[in-house]
Design a protein around this motif. Structure first.
Motif, PDB file in Angstrom:
ATOM      1  N   THR A  37     -45.687  53.552 -68.550  1.00  0.00           N
ATOM      2  CA  THR A  37     -45.165  54.279 -69.706  1.00  0.00           C
ATOM      3  C   THR A  37     -43.648  54.254 -69.659  1.00  0.00           C
ATOM      4  O   THR A  37     -43.048  54.665 -68.668  1.00  0.00           O
ATOM      5  N   ALA A  38     -43.030  53.772 -70.734  1.00  0.00           N
ATOM      6  CA  ALA A  38     -41.572  53.684 -70.784  1.00  0.00           C
ATOM      7  C   ALA A  38     -40.980  54.995 -71.283  1.00  0.00           C
ATOM      8  O   ALA A  38     -41.520  55.627 -72.189  1.00  0.00           O
ATOM      9  N   TYR A  39     -39.894  55.401 -70.648  1.00  0.00           N
ATOM     10  CA  TYR A  39     -39.118  56.562 -71.077  1.00  0.00           C
ATOM     11  C   TYR A  39     -37.664  56.126 -71.154  1.00  0.00           C
ATOM     12  O   TYR A  39     -37.200  55.377 -70.292  1.00  0.00           O
ATOM     13  N   PRO A  40     -36.923  56.601 -72.152  1.00  0.00           N
ATOM     14  CA  PRO A  40     -35.524  56.190 -72.252  1.00  0.00           C
ATOM     15  C   PRO A  40     -34.676  56.669 -71.073  1.00  0.00           C
ATOM     16  O   PRO A  40     -33.644  56.080 -70.770  1.00  0.00           O
ATOM     17  N   ASP A  41     -35.131  57.718 -70.382  1.00  0.00           N
ATOM     18  CA  ASP A  41     -34.375  58.268 -69.262  1.00  0.00           C
ATOM     19  C   ASP A  41     -35.087  58.047 -67.925  1.00  0.00           C
ATOM     20  O   ASP A  41     -35.001  58.876 -67.027  1.00  0.00           O
ATOM     21  N   HIS A  42     -35.757  56.899 -67.783  1.00  0.00           N
ATOM     22  CA  HIS A  42     -36.524  56.675 -66.562  1.00  0.00           C
ATOM     23  C   HIS A  42     -35.652  56.702 -65.304  1.00  0.00           C
ATOM     24  O   HIS A  42     -36.101  57.156 -64.262  1.00  0.00           O
ATOM     25  N   CYS A  43     -34.410  56.252 -65.399  1.00  0.00           N
ATOM     26  CA  CYS A  43     -33.517  56.286 -64.227  1.00  0.00           C
ATOM     27  C   CYS A  43     -33.242  57.728 -63.805  1.00  0.00           C
ATOM     28  O   CYS A  43     -33.274  58.050 -62.615  1.00  0.00           O
ATOM     29  N   LEU A  44     -32.961  58.565 -64.774  1.00  0.00           N
ATOM     30  CA  LEU A  44     -32.693  59.968 -64.479  1.00  0.00           C
ATOM     31  C   LEU A  44     -33.936  60.642 -63.894  1.00  0.00           C
ATOM     32  O   LEU A  44     -33.829  61.454 -62.966  1.00  0.00           O
ATOM     33  N   ARG A  45     -35.099  60.296 -64.391  1.00  0.00           N
ATOM     34  CA  ARG A  45     -36.347  60.852 -63.842  1.00  0.00           C
ATOM     35  C   ARG A  45     -36.530  60.426 -62.384  1.00  0.00           C
ATOM     36  O   ARG A  45     -36.953  61.217 -61.541  1.00  0.00           O
ATOM     37  N   ALA A  46     -36.210  59.184 -62.082  1.00  0.00           N
ATOM     38  CA  ALA A  46     -36.323  58.697 -60.706  1.00  0.00           C
ATOM     39  C   ALA A  46     -35.342  59.424 -59.794  1.00  0.00           C
ATOM     40  O   ALA A  46     -35.699  59.829 -58.680  1.00  0.00           O
ATOM     41  N   ILE A  47     -34.109  59.608 -60.266  1.00  0.00           N
ATOM     42  CA  ILE A  47     -33.096  60.320 -59.474  1.00  0.00           C
ATOM     43  C   ILE A  47     -33.525  61.767 -59.256  1.00  0.00           C
ATOM     44  O   ILE A  47     -33.447  62.290 -58.145  1.00  0.00           O
ATOM     45  N   ARG A  48     -33.975  62.425 -60.316  1.00  0.00           N
ATOM     46  CA  ARG A  48     -34.428  63.816 -60.204  1.00  0.00           C
ATOM     47  C   ARG A  48     -35.546  63.923 -59.174  1.00  0.00           C
ATOM     48  O   ARG A  48     -35.559  64.822 -58.330  1.00  0.00           O
ATOM     49  N   THR A  49     -36.479  62.991 -59.235  1.00  0.00           N
ATOM     50  CA  THR A  49     -37.591  62.999 -58.289  1.00  0.00           C
ATOM     51  C   THR A  49     -37.081  62.820 -56.864  1.00  0.00           C
ATOM     52  O   THR A  49     -37.521  63.529 -55.951  1.00  0.00           O
ATOM     53  N   ALA A  50     -36.158  61.896 -56.668  1.00  0.00           N
ATOM     54  CA  ALA A  50     -35.614  61.642 -55.329  1.00  0.00           C
ATOM     55  C   ALA A  50     -34.928  62.883 -54.767  1.00  0.00           C
ATOM     56  O   ALA A  50     -35.110  63.223 -53.591  1.00  0.00           O
ATOM     57  N   VAL A  51     -34.141  63.558 -55.590  1.00  0.00           N
ATOM     58  CA  VAL A  51     -33.457  64.777 -55.135  1.00  0.00           C
ATOM     59  C   VAL A  51     -34.493  65.844 -54.774  1.00  0.00           C
ATOM     60  O   VAL A  51     -34.404  66.492 -53.725  1.00  0.00           O
ATOM     61  N   GLU A  52     -35.498  66.020 -55.628  1.00  0.00           N
ATOM     62  CA  GLU A  52     -36.544  67.003 -55.351  1.00  0.00           C
ATOM     63  C   GLU A  52     -37.327  66.623 -54.097  1.00  0.00           C
ATOM     64  O   GLU A  52     -37.742  67.493 -53.324  1.00  0.00           O
ATOM     65  N   MET A  53     -37.521  65.319 -53.864  1.00  0.00           N
ATOM     66  CA  MET A  53     -38.200  64.870 -52.651  1.00  0.00           C
ATOM     67  C   MET A  53     -37.391  65.247 -51.415  1.00  0.00           C
ATOM     68  O   MET A  53     -37.952  65.733 -50.425  1.00  0.00           O
ATOM     69  N   GLN A  54     -36.087  65.024 -51.460  1.00  0.00           N
ATOM     70  CA  GLN A  54     -35.253  65.364 -50.305  1.00  0.00           C
ATOM     71  C   GLN A  54     -35.283  66.867 -50.027  1.00  0.00           C
ATOM     72  O   GLN A  54     -35.363  67.287 -48.875  1.00  0.00           O
ATOM     73  N   VAL A  55     -35.227  67.682 -51.087  1.00  0.00           N
ATOM     74  CA  VAL A  55     -35.307  69.138 -50.918  1.00  0.00           C
ATOM     75  C   VAL A  55     -36.668  69.518 -50.331  1.00  0.00           C
ATOM     76  O   VAL A  55     -36.752  70.314 -49.384  1.00  0.00           O
ATOM     77  N   GLY A  56     -37.730  68.953 -50.877  1.00  0.00           N
ATOM     78  CA  GLY A  56     -39.078  69.254 -50.398  1.00  0.00           C
ATOM     79  C   GLY A  56     -39.291  68.844 -48.952  1.00  0.00           C
ATOM     80  O   GLY A  56     -39.917  69.574 -48.166  1.00  0.00           O
ATOM     81  N   VAL A  57     -38.775  67.681 -48.577  1.00  0.00           N
ATOM     82  CA  VAL A  57     -38.920  67.211 -47.199  1.00  0.00           C
ATOM     83  C   VAL A  57     -38.119  68.114 -46.257  1.00  0.00           C
ATOM     84  O   VAL A  57     -38.582  68.426 -45.151  1.00  0.00           O
ATOM     85  N   ALA A  58     -36.947  68.569 -46.673  1.00  0.00           N
ATOM     86  CA  ALA A  58     -36.157  69.486 -45.844  1.00  0.00           C
ATOM     87  C   ALA A  58     -36.922  70.791 -45.610  1.00  0.00           C
ATOM     88  O   ALA A  58     -36.928  71.326 -44.492  1.00  0.00           O
ATOM     89  N   GLU A  59     -37.585  71.297 -46.649  1.00  0.00           N
ATOM     90  CA  GLU A  59     -38.382  72.518 -46.509  1.00  0.00           C
ATOM     91  C   GLU A  59     -39.590  72.285 -45.604  1.00  0.00           C
ATOM     92  O   GLU A  59     -39.905  73.113 -44.740  1.00  0.00           O
ATOM     93  N   LEU A  60     -40.261  71.163 -45.787  1.00  0.00           N
ATOM     94  CA  LEU A  60     -41.393  70.800 -44.944  1.00  0.00           C
ATOM     95  C   LEU A  60     -40.953  70.661 -43.490  1.00  0.00           C
ATOM     96  O   LEU A  60     -41.616  71.143 -42.568  1.00  0.00           O
TER      97      LEU A  60
END
Length: 154
Positions: A37-60
């Motif tokens: 599925t294409a989104y016009p802001d797919h890069c921003l979604r990927a970056i947002r996910t990466a940042v949230e992943m780093q926060v989540g991994v730090a909490e874990l």
């Protein structure tokens, strides 16, 4: 058990941001944004996910340390651009995937990322410049590329 908690976190955050989990590679996860599925802001979604992943991994990791277990850290690589997306394989084994130079570059950036780092290619950065905090790390040698690539850290 730690790997399952890690995978659950990665899957949940990817889906939350409209990405697709492509595959598990040992203790790594390959996620796709913009396909199928294409989104016009797919890069921003990927970056947002990466940042949230780093926060989540730090909490874990903090929970693991409190339990007397080893911490978990990850590095993330992101590369946007054209890739071939589709089903590949044989009639006995098929899978949806993406193939191409940008996919390989993402894997190389991930392998160069230090714990806690999110590294993005220049083409990715150009699509999200001004929307996220990033700093240029300059040119970096990556496996499989004769020329160095310009890398940004989120």
């Amino acid at each position: 058990l730690a790997l399952n908690a890690f995978y659950s976190l990665m899957i949940d955050l990817t889906i939350k941001n409209d990405g697709t989990i492509n595959k598990f590679l040992g203790d790594a996860v390959m996620a796709i944004f913009g396909a199928p599925t294409a989104y016009p802001d797919h890069c921003l979604r990927a970056i947002r996910t990466a940042v949230e992943m780093q926060v989540g991994v730090a909490e874990l990791s903090a929970r693991r340390i409190a339990e007397g277990k080893d911490p978990i850290t990850i590095g993330i690589g992101i590369s946007a651009g054209e890739a071939v997306a589709g089903t590949v394989g044989t009639e006995n084994q098929m899978e949806y995937t993406v193939i191409g130079d940008k996919v390989n570059l993402a894997a190389r950036l991930e392998s160069n990322a230090k714990p806690g780092q999110i590294l993005v290619s220049e083409s990715t950065y150009q699509q999200i410049a001004g929307q996220v905090n990033a700093r240029c790390l300059g040119a970096m040698s990556v496996k499989g590329k004769e020329e160095q690539v310009t890398v940004f850290e989120i």
